[in-house]
Design an enzyme around this catalytic site. Structure first.
Site, mmCIF file in Angstrom:
data_model
loop_
_atom_site.group_PDB
_atom_site.id
_atom_site.type_symbol
_atom_site.label_atom_id
_atom_site.label_comp_id
_atom_site.label_asym_id
_atom_site.label_seq_id
_atom_site.Cartn_x
_atom_site.Cartn_y
_atom_site.Cartn_z
ATOM 1 N N CYS A 111 34.059 37.090 35.517
ATOM 2 C CA CYS A 111 35.235 37.019 36.376
ATOM 3 C C CYS A 111 36.315 36.208 35.671
ATOM 4 O O CYS A 111 36.016 35.168 35.082
ATOM 5 C CB CYS A 111 34.864 36.358 37.703
ATOM 6 N N HIS A 159 33.326 43.963 43.560
ATOM 7 C CA HIS A 159 33.685 42.632 43.042
ATOM 8 C C HIS A 159 35.106 42.261 43.500
ATOM 9 O O HIS A 159 35.356 41.122 43.921
ATOM 10 C CB HIS A 159 33.576 42.674 41.503
ATOM 11 N N GLU A 160 36.043 43.232 43.429
ATOM 12 C CA GLU A 160 37.442 42.955 43.810
ATOM 13 C C GLU A 160 37.578 42.776 45.321
ATOM 14 O O GLU A 160 38.332 41.910 45.786
ATOM 15 C CB GLU A 160 38.377 44.069 43.321
ATOM 16 N N HIS A 163 36.713 39.379 46.288
ATOM 17 C CA HIS A 163 37.810 38.409 46.106
ATOM 18 C C HIS A 163 38.702 38.384 47.346
ATOM 19 O O HIS A 163 39.148 37.326 47.786
ATOM 20 C CB HIS A 163 38.663 38.759 44.887
HETATM 21 C C1 SB7 Z 1 32.260 42.982 35.710
HETATM 22 C C2 SB7 Z 1 33.592 42.633 35.641
HETATM 23 C C3 SB7 Z 1 34.392 42.765 36.768
HETATM 24 C C4 SB7 Z 1 33.845 43.249 37.923
HETATM 25 C C5 SB7 Z 1 32.526 43.593 37.981
HETATM 26 C C6 SB7 Z 1 31.737 43.463 36.861
HETATM 27 C C7 SB7 Z 1 35.853 42.396 36.755
HETATM 28 C C8 SB7 Z 1 36.175 41.147 36.035
HETATM 29 C C9 SB7 Z 1 37.601 40.730 36.200
HETATM 30 N N1 SB7 Z 1 37.799 40.072 37.435
HETATM 31 O O1 SB7 Z 1 37.599 38.782 37.555
HETATM 32 C C10 SB7 Z 1 38.364 40.726 38.500
HETATM 33 O O2 SB7 Z 1 38.190 40.104 39.696
HETATM 34 NI NI NI Z 2 36.745 38.484 39.519
#
Ligand code: SB7
Ligand code: NI
Length: 195
Positions: A111, A159-160, A163
């Site tokens: 992240c 993941h987003e 957030h």
């Molecule tokens: C690996 C990387 C991400 C999501 C899921 C698995 C995005 C990384 C970048 N971020 O921090 C976006 O929030």
């Molecule tokens: Ni992230």
């Protein structure tokens, strides 16, 4: 343009808050924010710009990470077979259903808001259905759609959306997962003559 200085890190209260719904129609400011977020992702995936501005590569970014507590995110990522590129600028996204089965990235997640190396993996839904407004940066049109995502891109979107809900992946870490299939990435052929 946005740089790493604009990205807030673990410990900042905004990263733990649930982001506010975005009022529609989109304001000029919100449109600009979405474009800036996508520009950051594109710059971070460009080797030269990445080195020049010391960016960390990212396949996604959520507005809370630039200290804007609104439900907006961008994603630009290839699927695990390296066949289809997924580009999304989402406003007020919501996971409306998901599979029972889970998956994960065997090498773990990272992240832009977490500077330390962490051990463990993150269990994620294998498939998700997302209802969202999608912003087209060229026409500035906003369209409500329901999309289904699976595999790697599905993980990035989870993941987003985390957030947006004030959750960092480090809160979901487990040591190992039994009876869960990890994402199978297609191995990229590295041509020695190109090294
Ligand atoms: C690996 C990387 C991400 C999501 C899921 C698995 C995005 C990384 C970048 N971020 O921090 C976006 O929030
Ligand atoms: Ni992230």
């Amino acid at each position: 343009m946005l740089t790493m200085k604009d990205i807030i890190r673990e410990g900042h209260p905004t990263l733990t808050q649930k982001a506010k719904e975005v009022k529609l129609p989109l304001s000029k400011k919100d449109k600009q924010t979405l474009k800036l977020m996508m520009e950051f992702i594109e710059n971070s995936l460009d080797q030269e710009l990445c080195e020049k501005y010391e960016l960390r590569p990212g396949v996604g970014l959520a507005a809370p990470q630039i200290n804007i507590s609104k439900q907006m995110l961008v994603v630009k990522a290839m699927d695990e077979l390296n066949e289809v590129e997924h580009v999304y600028l989402m406003v007020n996204p919501k996971i409306i259903s998901h599979s029972v089965s889970k998956t994960y990235i065997a090498s773990g997640e990272g992240c832009l808001s977490v500077d330390r190396e962490v051990e463990g993996v993150v269990p994620r839904h294998k498939k998700i259905t997302v209802r969202s407004y999608f912003f087209d940066p060229d026409t500035e049109e906003l369209t409500k759609k329901i999309i289904k995502l699976k595999g790697y891109v599905g993980i990035v979107v989870q993941h987003e959306i985390d957030h947006i809900n004030g959750i960092l992946f480090v809160e979901r870490l487990v040591d190992e997962l039994h009876d869960v299939e990890p994402i199978k990435f297609k191995e990229l052929n590295i041509n020695e003559s190109e090294i």
